[in-house]
Design a protein around this motif. Sequence first.
Motif, PDB file in Angstrom:
ATOM      1  N   MET A   7       0.911  -1.292   0.066  1.00 58.12           N
ATOM      2  CA  MET A   7       0.057  -0.124  -0.067  1.00 58.12           C
ATOM      3  C   MET A   7       0.729   1.398   0.099  1.00 58.12           C
ATOM      4  N   PRO A   8       1.915   1.447   0.866  1.00 55.34           N
ATOM      5  CA  PRO A   8       2.635   2.536   0.885  1.00 55.34           C
ATOM      6  C   PRO A   8       3.320   2.955  -0.746  1.00 55.34           C
ATOM      7  N   VAL A   9       3.395   1.943  -1.504  1.00 56.49           N
ATOM      8  CA  VAL A   9       3.822   2.129  -2.711  1.00 56.49           C
ATOM      9  C   VAL A   9       2.971   2.948  -3.628  1.00 56.49           C
ATOM     10  N   PHE A  10       1.721   2.283  -3.562  1.00 49.43           N
ATOM     11  CA  PHE A  10       0.721   2.766  -4.198  1.00 49.43           C
ATOM     12  C   PHE A  10       0.363   4.273  -3.604  1.00 49.43           C
ATOM     13  N   ILE A  11       0.436   4.525  -2.494  1.00 52.49           N
ATOM     14  CA  ILE A  11       0.432   5.873  -1.853  1.00 52.49           C
ATOM     15  C   ILE A  11       1.386   6.850  -2.690  1.00 52.49           C
ATOM     16  N   LEU A  12       2.700   6.348  -2.761  1.00 51.73           N
ATOM     17  CA  LEU A  12       3.680   7.277  -3.290  1.00 51.73           C
ATOM     18  C   LEU A  12       3.292   7.461  -4.808  1.00 51.73           C
ATOM     19  N   ILE A  13       2.787   6.454  -5.494  1.00 51.99           N
ATOM     20  CA  ILE A  13       2.499   6.742  -7.021  1.00 51.99           C
ATOM     21  C   ILE A  13       1.191   7.674  -7.068  1.00 51.99           C
ATOM     22  N   PHE A  14       0.281   7.465  -6.266  1.00 51.32           N
ATOM     23  CA  PHE A  14      -0.950   8.360  -6.230  1.00 51.32           C
ATOM     24  C   PHE A  14      -0.576   9.789  -5.639  1.00 51.32           C
ATOM     25  N   SER A  15       0.460  10.018  -4.805  1.00 47.19           N
ATOM     26  CA  SER A  15       0.851  11.380  -4.478  1.00 47.19           C
ATOM     27  C   SER A  15       1.466  11.975  -5.257  1.00 47.19           C
ATOM     28  N   SER A  16       2.240  11.015  -6.346  1.00 51.65           N
ATOM     29  CA  SER A  16       2.809  11.840  -7.727  1.00 51.65           C
ATOM     30  C   SER A  16       1.903  12.286  -8.582  1.00 51.65           C
ATOM     31  N   LEU A  17       0.955  11.291  -8.841  1.00 56.64           N
ATOM     32  CA  LEU A  17      -0.231  11.771  -9.729  1.00 56.64           C
ATOM     33  C   LEU A  17      -1.200  13.012  -9.413  1.00 56.64           C
ATOM     34  N   LEU A  18      -1.527  12.856  -8.113  1.00 60.49           N
ATOM     35  CA  LEU A  18      -2.432  13.879  -7.791  1.00 60.49           C
ATOM     36  C   LEU A  18      -1.986  14.836  -6.944  1.00 60.49           C
ATOM     37  N   LEU A  19      -0.999  14.858  -6.132  1.00 63.08           N
ATOM     38  CA  LEU A  19      -0.444  15.943  -5.345  1.00 63.08           C
ATOM     39  C   LEU A  19       1.050  16.539  -5.941  1.00 63.08           C
ATOM     40  N   HIS A  27      -7.076   1.697  -0.576  1.00 65.37           N
ATOM     41  CA  HIS A  27      -6.774   2.442   0.564  1.00 65.37           C
ATOM     42  C   HIS A  27      -5.607   3.516   0.387  1.00 65.37           C
ATOM     43  N   ALA A  28      -4.936   3.131  -0.441  1.00 70.49           N
ATOM     44  CA  ALA A  28      -3.870   4.037  -0.897  1.00 70.49           C
ATOM     45  C   ALA A  28      -4.383   5.415  -1.619  1.00 70.49           C
ATOM     46  N   LEU A  29      -5.308   5.326  -2.451  1.00 70.35           N
ATOM     47  CA  LEU A  29      -5.937   6.266  -3.350  1.00 70.35           C
ATOM     48  C   LEU A  29      -6.585   7.206  -2.197  1.00 70.35           C
ATOM     49  N   CYS A  30      -7.441   6.463  -1.176  1.00 73.15           N
ATOM     50  CA  CYS A  30      -8.137   7.021  -0.044  1.00 73.15           C
ATOM     51  C   CYS A  30      -7.242   8.053   0.813  1.00 73.15           C
ATOM     52  N   TYR A  31      -6.182   7.512   1.182  1.00 72.86           N
ATOM     53  CA  TYR A  31      -5.101   8.177   2.048  1.00 72.86           C
ATOM     54  C   TYR A  31      -4.560   9.381   1.263  1.00 72.86           C
ATOM     55  N   HIS A  34      -4.997 -20.778 -11.057  1.00 75.10           N
ATOM     56  CA  HIS A  34      -5.330 -21.115  -9.720  1.00 75.10           C
ATOM     57  C   HIS A  34      -6.575 -19.872  -9.304  1.00 75.10           C
ATOM     58  N   SER A  35      -7.707 -20.536  -8.449  1.00 72.90           N
ATOM     59  CA  SER A  35      -8.373 -19.314  -7.755  1.00 72.90           C
ATOM     60  C   SER A  35      -7.858 -18.543  -6.803  1.00 72.90           C
ATOM     61  N   ASP A  36      -6.360 -19.090  -6.323  1.00 72.43           N
ATOM     62  CA  ASP A  36      -5.633 -18.358  -5.345  1.00 72.43           C
ATOM     63  C   ASP A  36      -5.583 -16.980  -5.983  1.00 72.43           C
ATOM     64  N   PHE A  37      -5.299 -16.638  -7.173  1.00 74.91           N
ATOM     65  CA  PHE A  37      -4.843 -15.625  -7.992  1.00 74.91           C
ATOM     66  C   PHE A  37      -6.083 -14.644  -7.728  1.00 74.91           C
ATOM     67  N   ILE A  38      -7.107 -15.296  -7.696  1.00 73.33           N
ATOM     68  CA  ILE A  38      -8.276 -14.017  -7.441  1.00 73.33           C
ATOM     69  C   ILE A  38      -8.354 -13.429  -6.272  1.00 73.33           C
ATOM     70  N   GLY A  39      -7.890 -14.065  -5.405  1.00 73.36           N
ATOM     71  CA  GLY A  39      -7.605 -13.597  -4.001  1.00 73.36           C
ATOM     72  C   GLY A  39      -6.503 -12.700  -3.935  1.00 73.36           C
ATOM     73  N   VAL A  40      -5.301 -13.024  -4.519  1.00 70.21           N
ATOM     74  CA  VAL A  40      -4.552 -12.047  -4.772  1.00 70.21           C
ATOM     75  C   VAL A  40      -4.750 -10.742  -5.177  1.00 70.21           C
ATOM     76  N   LEU A  41      -5.527 -10.628  -6.421  1.00 68.96           N
ATOM     77  CA  LEU A  41      -6.181  -9.442  -6.933  1.00 68.96           C
ATOM     78  C   LEU A  41      -6.925  -8.891  -6.381  1.00 68.96           C
ATOM     79  N   ALA A  42      -7.743  -9.402  -5.334  1.00 65.57           N
ATOM     80  CA  ALA A  42      -8.778  -8.575  -4.428  1.00 65.57           C
ATOM     81  C   ALA A  42      -8.124  -7.967  -3.545  1.00 65.57           C
ATOM     82  N   ILE A  43      -6.959  -8.679  -2.893  1.00 68.58           N
ATOM     83  CA  ILE A  43      -6.148  -8.047  -1.605  1.00 68.58           C
ATOM     84  C   ILE A  43      -5.403  -6.869  -2.198  1.00 68.58           C
ATOM     85  N   LEU A  44      -4.673  -6.824  -3.531  1.00 69.88           N
ATOM     86  CA  LEU A  44      -4.081  -5.885  -4.195  1.00 69.88           C
ATOM     87  C   LEU A  44      -5.182  -4.485  -4.487  1.00 69.88           C
ATOM     88  N   ALA A  45      -6.233  -4.990  -4.925  1.00 73.69           N
ATOM     89  CA  ALA A  45      -7.346  -4.106  -5.039  1.00 73.69           C
ATOM     90  C   ALA A  45      -7.532  -3.308  -3.934  1.00 73.69           C
TER      91      ALA A  45
END
Length: 314
Positions: A120-132, A180-184, A164-175
């Motif tokens: 998540m902190p990585v996505f915060i960094l990316i969104f901070s660059s794009l939006l702020l 959360h990063a965007l919201c921060y 594998h269906s596990d990958f769906i779980g991975v995508l859900a968690i990353l989403a």
Amino acid sequence: MSTLESLDRQTTQARVLLARLTNVLLFLVVCVSWGTTWLGIKVAVETVPPLTASGLRFLIAFPLFLFFTLIRGDSIFFPRGSLGFFIFVTLCYFSVPYYLLNYGETHVSSGLTALLFSCMPVFILIFSSLLLRESIYLSQVLGIAIGFGSLFMILRSQGLNLGHSDFIGVLAILAAAIMHALCYVVTKKKGKEISVITYNTLPIGLAGLMLFLSGLGVEQPDFGGISADSWWALVYLGLCASVGGFIAYFFLLKRLSPVILSFVFIIFPVFAVIIGAWYEGHAISRELALYSMLLLVGFAITKVPIEKLLVKKD
């Protein structure tokens, strides 16, 4: 030096030492409470469907948050003119992401969930660059590359792939981590004047109600089939992980620098992996330990860019 001056100095030193010890203990409380959140979710969704579990967690936490607003005299309502922001927080910080996390843990281990969410902190960094329009340093790009490269190797070592269906779980968690990063970042831009308790109380209550009612309609849970372990996990998530961890984190926000406090997101996955492996009866392989360490080191670099440190020294 007089006896009185010596006593004053010793008293001051004792207060400083006590304050530092308090900070350390509270920091550990946050790391442990947030590190055990993932196992709590795993236990909860063993017998409670994801939507229902998410809603029950927030409905359990809401009365205590409401109590804190009364004690502090804070309003439960967002400032006038911020209805759109309130809806955004309710949906994009609480409702959808926590459902995705609960859903993801029906497919993925609690330790791996924590590692995925530590992105998540990585996505915060990316969104901070794009939006702020905040700068991204070269060392941070390197840290991102190390982190996501290690994450790929972790997923590979755990036997997860596109088939594998596990990958769906991975995508859900990353989403969930991305939301959360965007919201921060949006909160940093639009919610500076809103107290943290106000920010959490009503959105948690509404999100809990919406998730619970959605669960009743979509999942039709069998409440008689919910195990005692799942109920205790939900109580723990609602009272300790959500409220207790939140209070300690809120207290530390006023006492520690944001950079130091942000390392909570690097440390709690370690607790989560160890506790999750113990509960689920899985040994932590050397390969998983190595790639997990590299992942966290990479993300740590994104939080403390080397170029910025060098400028301060100069």
